[in-house]
Every structure is written in C-alpha cells, then in structure tokens.
Design a protein around this motif. Structure first.
Motif, PDB file in Angstrom:
ATOM      1  N   SER A   1      41.397  33.998  43.857  1.00  0.00           N
ATOM      2  CA  SER A   1      41.239  33.537  42.478  1.00  0.00           C
ATOM      3  C   SER A   1      40.758  32.094  42.446  1.00  0.00           C
ATOM      4  O   SER A   1      39.871  31.746  41.660  1.00  0.00           O
ATOM      5  N   LYS A   2      41.350  31.242  43.296  1.00  0.00           N
ATOM      6  CA  LYS A   2      40.932  29.835  43.350  1.00  0.00           C
ATOM      7  C   LYS A   2      39.461  29.734  43.741  1.00  0.00           C
ATOM      8  O   LYS A   2      38.712  28.918  43.181  1.00  0.00           O
TER       9      LYS A   2
ATOM     10  N   GLU B   1      37.304  30.792  40.812  1.00  0.00           N
ATOM     11  CA  GLU B   1      37.278  29.740  39.792  1.00  0.00           C
ATOM     12  C   GLU B   1      36.420  28.563  40.235  1.00  0.00           C
ATOM     13  O   GLU B   1      35.720  27.954  39.422  1.00  0.00           O
TER      14      GLU B   1
END
Length: 193
Positions: A88-89, A92
């Motif tokens: 997810s990081k 993003e």
C-alpha cells in the motif's frame, strides 16, 4: 519432506520465500487448529453429558496447545499484513500511473522510491522464511497429512469469529451429531482455544 532444493528460489545472493509452501503450511495450520478445537468440544461435551470431571485437565491441556497453534497462525498472518502495508505504501508513493505519458524521469523516481521499501520487504521475507522453518520444525509432523483449510484472512485488527451455525447446535447435542464440512465451518480461532 516439506521442502527440497526444488522449493527454494535463488535470486542472486539470497533465497526467495516459497509463497506456495507458505500458503500450504498456513492452511494446514488452520486445519490443525480447527481439529484441536473440535477435539476440545468433544471433551467438554463428554465432561458435561457423562459427568466426567477427570477430563477437565485434558481439556485445559488441549486448550493451551490450541492457543499456541492459534498464536502461530496469527504470527503468519501478521507477516502477511506487513507485506500488504508495504504494498500500500508503495502504491501511494507512486500515485496513479499515466501509462501513456510515462517517461524516464517517472521510472527513475519510482525506482528511487522503491529502494527503501525493498530493504523492508527483504526483512519481512526473511522473517517469513524463519517462521516457515519454525512451523516445519514445530508442527511439520502433526500437519503433514492434513487436508488444507482455506480461510480468508481476517482484516487487520480483526479475527476470525465462529458463526453460530450447525456446528454450535451440534455442540449442544449428544455425540451422534453429524460433522460439519470444511466449506460450512469457520475456523474457530477465538472459540475453544
């Protein structure tokens, strides 16, 4: 034999985690915990219906062992959550990709952003390999012949809760209750163990 040299993938100077073996052992551990929970239910039922208080230490022993197995499953899930967070990081950090207008600068920027995340991922993968080896050593003999039990991993911070279904009704009836199939039965992670 849990793994052979055919199950490890070498990538330069390090070995990659065998994700298929990880899933296999995790799913067998889920089945193992489910089986322990069913054994505990049978012992508790016998204590209640046959008035056999001498079985209480056995039920406690099985429950304590079930907690160890549950903890091992949670540890494996915890490492999977870390990988999910890292993915997810990364997503993003690169934002939405405009594939039509992607240029060398964007690709270089993306590569630079991924470098620190790669070392974090390597750390997680190394801990997964160590956990996998621990599972093989500790539970390998007990789970080697078990069928897998596929259970969707609960959301982070959640846990698999048993449903009050035929399984719960069967626990209240004498021993002739029919077994519940794996598709119908949730893994009672919070239940008896």
């Amino acid at each position: 034999p849990w793994h052979s040299s055919g199950h490890t993938l070498d990538m330069g100077d390090h070995q990659l985690l065998d994700l298929q073996e990880w899933a296999l052992i995790l799913n067998k551990m889920l089945r193992y915990h489910y089986n322990i929970s069913e054994e505990i239910k049978a012992v508790v039922q016998s204590i209640r219906t046959e008035m056999r208080p001498e079985l209480i230490p056995l039920a406690e022993e099985k429950a304590n062992f079930g907690k160890l197995v549950k903890s091992a499953v949670r540890d494996m899930w915890g490492l999977e959550y870390e990988v999910d967070d890292l993915q997810s990081k990364f997503s993003e950090s690169i934002g939405t990709m405009d594939l039509d207008n992607m240029d060398v600068d964007f690709i270089e920027d993306m590569m630079l952003k991924s470098k620190p995340l790669q070392s974090v991922l390597n750390d997680i993968r190394n801990r997964q390999k160590a956990k996998l080896e621990e599972m093989r050593t500790t539970y390998g003999e007990a789970i080697k012949d078990l069928e897998v039990m596929i259970v969707e991993r609960p959301p982070k911070g959640g846990d698999v809760k048993p449903q009050e279904a035929p399984e719960e009704a069967a626990a209240e009836k004498p021993a002739e209750a029919a077994p519940v199939s794996a598709e119908e039965a949730p893994v009672p992670i919070e239940a008896a163990a």
